[in-house]
Design an enzyme around this catalytic site. Structure first.
Site, mmCIF file in Angstrom:
data_model
loop_
_atom_site.group_PDB
_atom_site.id
_atom_site.type_symbol
_atom_site.label_atom_id
_atom_site.label_comp_id
_atom_site.label_asym_id
_atom_site.label_seq_id
_atom_site.Cartn_x
_atom_site.Cartn_y
_atom_site.Cartn_z
ATOM 1 N N HIS A 188 3.344 9.804 4.970
ATOM 2 C CA HIS A 188 2.480 9.553 6.125
ATOM 3 C C HIS A 188 2.716 8.173 6.737
ATOM 4 O O HIS A 188 2.295 7.917 7.863
ATOM 5 C CB HIS A 188 1.000 9.733 5.747
ATOM 6 C CG HIS A 188 0.433 8.660 4.878
ATOM 7 N ND1 HIS A 188 0.270 8.802 3.522
ATOM 8 C CD2 HIS A 188 -0.025 7.418 5.163
ATOM 9 C CE1 HIS A 188 -0.260 7.714 3.014
ATOM 10 N NE2 HIS A 188 -0.450 6.851 3.984
ATOM 11 N N ASP A 219 3.935 13.701 -0.255
ATOM 12 C CA ASP A 219 3.642 12.451 0.456
ATOM 13 C C ASP A 219 4.584 11.321 0.039
ATOM 14 O O ASP A 219 4.155 10.187 -0.173
ATOM 15 C CB ASP A 219 2.182 12.038 0.249
ATOM 16 C CG ASP A 219 1.699 11.085 1.345
ATOM 17 O OD1 ASP A 219 2.491 10.803 2.257
ATOM 18 O OD2 ASP A 219 0.539 10.627 1.266
ATOM 19 N N SER A 297 -0.347 1.849 1.098
ATOM 20 C CA SER A 297 0.398 3.105 1.044
ATOM 21 C C SER A 297 1.871 2.856 0.788
ATOM 22 O O SER A 297 2.506 2.071 1.481
ATOM 23 C CB SER A 297 0.252 3.859 2.367
ATOM 24 O OG SER A 297 -1.049 4.317 2.550
#
Length: 607
Positions: A188, A219, A297
């Site tokens: 993402h 992911d 992230s």
């Protein structure tokens, strides 16, 4: 007083310390908002938002603003320093203990220190704290040099107006260098990327990166940099084994709250099958209590030996939960890397194409012909497009998978004293591999070698970088339903706001063929020819001139080749749309010109 502890008139009361403002932080989906989470490490930056997504690009206003969804207000990141007015009203620092040499301690008569003495005293650090902090820095230093900051410019498709794209926006996240001149980050973090740049710790240079593979389900994304200068002086991160409960973990990355590297620490709280929000899948995951903030992230999670045991990717945002972060563990990471090395691309995680039911009720087990020593799960439905449809049937009892017995609650043994969902065994396989399945059917045991494949959803969770498909005739905009389309039309709460029939198909419908799509009338571009049809929005197209619609390409081909006097579209809810063929096709070009639409159909329908 407003909600942030500031006086509504702009002034603060003398002597009262204002509450710190917790900034809302968008990820690279600009509608996600996060809440503050306390740091759990003395080296951690005082992070301001709990979320695993990416923080906005700290570069000043040269980047484009984040686009908004229709009908929803966007929050701005409140992370600016205090204004001069705030500084003027802030309380003065308290007097330090101990005056200049020869002066009495404390008291109103204590001599005021000189400016030089005050400056020296203000930067003094207690000697007892210095070795503690230095030891912690040295402990993570070798691994920290391989952690990079990822800068990405995103240009998302506009699913509601599929012939154009949204305004570009920027984000920043974290990543880390592995063997083979590769960099790992979150999928993402680079979704719908137009440009990706990487910056090493302590460097002032941003290097252009190439995206090699994006694994939406897990992911994870893999990047590389062509410039040889980027790889000099950096040791790649080494992977460790799956940690145990209560093992210490340290999350390193570039979250909001500052521009430099940040470290937070905690322990492994839970290991189980987790829901991966970005991929809409369920895979093995670690729950930790280290703060994972916006911008973390893609950053690595290290164990106490400096080995990477996972990738930070999401956190739980709930009023009753604090410091619940999630990490992609090494078995999932290794599966992604080996999948890319085997096939040269990401092929995905296979699934067992069934829906199953627990067999914990004794009467149910007896009715299914199970013996007292037999355990397993009942097959409810089999995906028609899955390879399993050739051998498995509804009401079969799956007793074991690859020789490992399945319990009545659908779990299998996992390390000492732990159990985990048997889908973990399936996810360890690779696409195209076979698995040995033992089944009880009509009180008889059958054994099958099943070829595993990825999941074919009727309403896909992602379109994997491709632009959305559309077809326009007489102002009717036909498109394909996907999760991004529902999110574009109804916002992040689409699971509550979208039409019930579309949600039912999203949750329960199964594709009957590999190329089946759910085609809807997205909207009607108003014109004289479509008077009376203006209110048709997001209603499924069932058939055209009596022929069932398989997918959007099939519908477009039938309309283009139609030589009948009327175009008849049968829609859901028993609605009927009828247009004169010649007039409808002639009016299409004028409608395209009016709305500045370059083509009546997307490029994939022309091929």
């Amino acid at each position: 007083m407003d909600s942030h502890g500031h006086a509504s008139g702009g002034k603060r009361k003398r002597g009262r310390k204002p509450k710190a403002r917790a900034p809302d932080s968008p990820d690279n989906n600009p509608n996600h908002h996060h809440h503050a989470a306390p740091s759990s490490s003395p080296l951690a930056t005082a992070a301001a938002a709990a979320g695993a997504s990416d923080s906005p690009d700290p570069e000043p206003a040269s980047s484009s603003p984040v686009p908004r969804r229709r009908g929803r207000k966007s929050r701005r990141v409140r992370n600016e320093p205090p204004s001069e007015a705030d500084a003027a009203h802030s309380p003065s620092p308290p007097p330090r203990r101990g005056g200049p040499k020869g002066a009495p301690n404390g008291g109103a008569e204590a001599a005021e220190p000189s400016r030089r003495e005050l400056a020296v005293s203000m930067v003094e650090v207690p000697a007892a704290l210095e070795p503690v902090r230095w030891e912690q820095v040295v402990k993570v230093m070798p691994s920290m040099d391989a952690v990079v900051k990822v800068f990405c410019v995103h240009t998302e498709p506009n699913f509601s107006l599929p012939w154009q794209r949204k305004r570009q926006y920027s984000s920043s996240s974290s990543g880390f260098i592995i063997r083979g001149r590769r960099v790992l980050t979150n999928a993402h973090s680079v979704e719908h990327h137009t440009q990706v740049k990487l910056k090493k710790r302590g460097s002032d240079t941003k290097y252009l990166a190439t995206v090699l593979a994006i694994g939406t389900e897990c992911d994870i994304a893999m990047l590389t940099v062509e410039d040889d200068e980027f790889w000099k002086g950096v040791s790649p991160v080494e992977f460790g084994s799956l940690p145990a409960l209560q093992d210490a973990v340290t999350v390193v990355g570039y979250p909001i709250g500052g521009d430099t590297i940040s470290v937070t620490s905690g322990v492994v709280s839970r290991i189980e099958i987790l829901s991966y929000v970005h991929g809409s899948t369920e895979l093995l995951g670690l729950q930790i209590d280290a703060a994972i903030n916006s911008g973390n992230s893609g950053g690595p999670a290290f164990n106490d030996k400096g080995k990477c045991v996972g990738i930070a990717f999401q956190s739980l945002k709930h009023e009753d939960a604090e410091n619940i972060g999630y990490v992609i563990p090494t078995p999932v990471i290794n599966h992604f890397i080996e999948d890319y090395q085997k096939s040269g691309e990401y092929t995905g995680f296979p699934i067992l194409g069934i829906e199953w039911q627990k067999m914990e009720n004794p009467d149910l087990r007896k009715a299914m012909g199970m013996k007292s020593d037999q355990k397993g799960v009942r097959v409810r439905r089999v995906e028609p497009t899955a390879p399993e449809s050739g051998c498995l049937q509804p009401s079969d009892i799956i007793l074991s998978f690859d020789g490992i017995d399945i319990a009545n609650d659908g779990t299998v043994p996992f390390r000492h004293g732990e159990r985990i969902g048997f889908s973990y065994l399936v996810s360890q396989k690779y696409t195209g591999e076979k698995a040995h399945v033992k089944v009880l059917r009509n009180s008889k045991i059958h054994e099958f070698n099943i070829k595993l494949a990825t999941h074919k959803r009727l309403i896909p969770a992602h379109i994997k970088g491709r632009p959305p498909s559309y077809y326009i005739v007489a102002g009717f905009v036909f498109t394909v339903v996907s999760v991004p389309y529902l999110r574009s039309e109804y916002g992040k709460d689409y699971e509550y706001d979208a039409p019930v029939k579309l949600l039912d198909k999203h949750m329960h419908a199964m594709a009957q063929s590999p190329d089946e799509q759910l085609v809807v009338v997205s909207q009607v571009l108003v014109s004289d020819i479509n008077i009376g049809y203006e209110e048709i929005v997001n209603i499924q197209v069932l058939s055209f001139n009596g022929t069932p619609v398989k997918n959007l390409k099939h519908l477009a081909a039938m309309v283009e080749e139609c030589d009948e006097p009327f175009l008849k579209f049968d829609l859901d809810y028993d609605q009927l749309v009828v247009l004169e063929t010649k007039t409808a096709k002639a009016a299409t070009q004028d409608i395209l010109t009016t709305h500045c639409i370059p083509s009546a159909m997307s490029e994939d329908l022309n091929s």
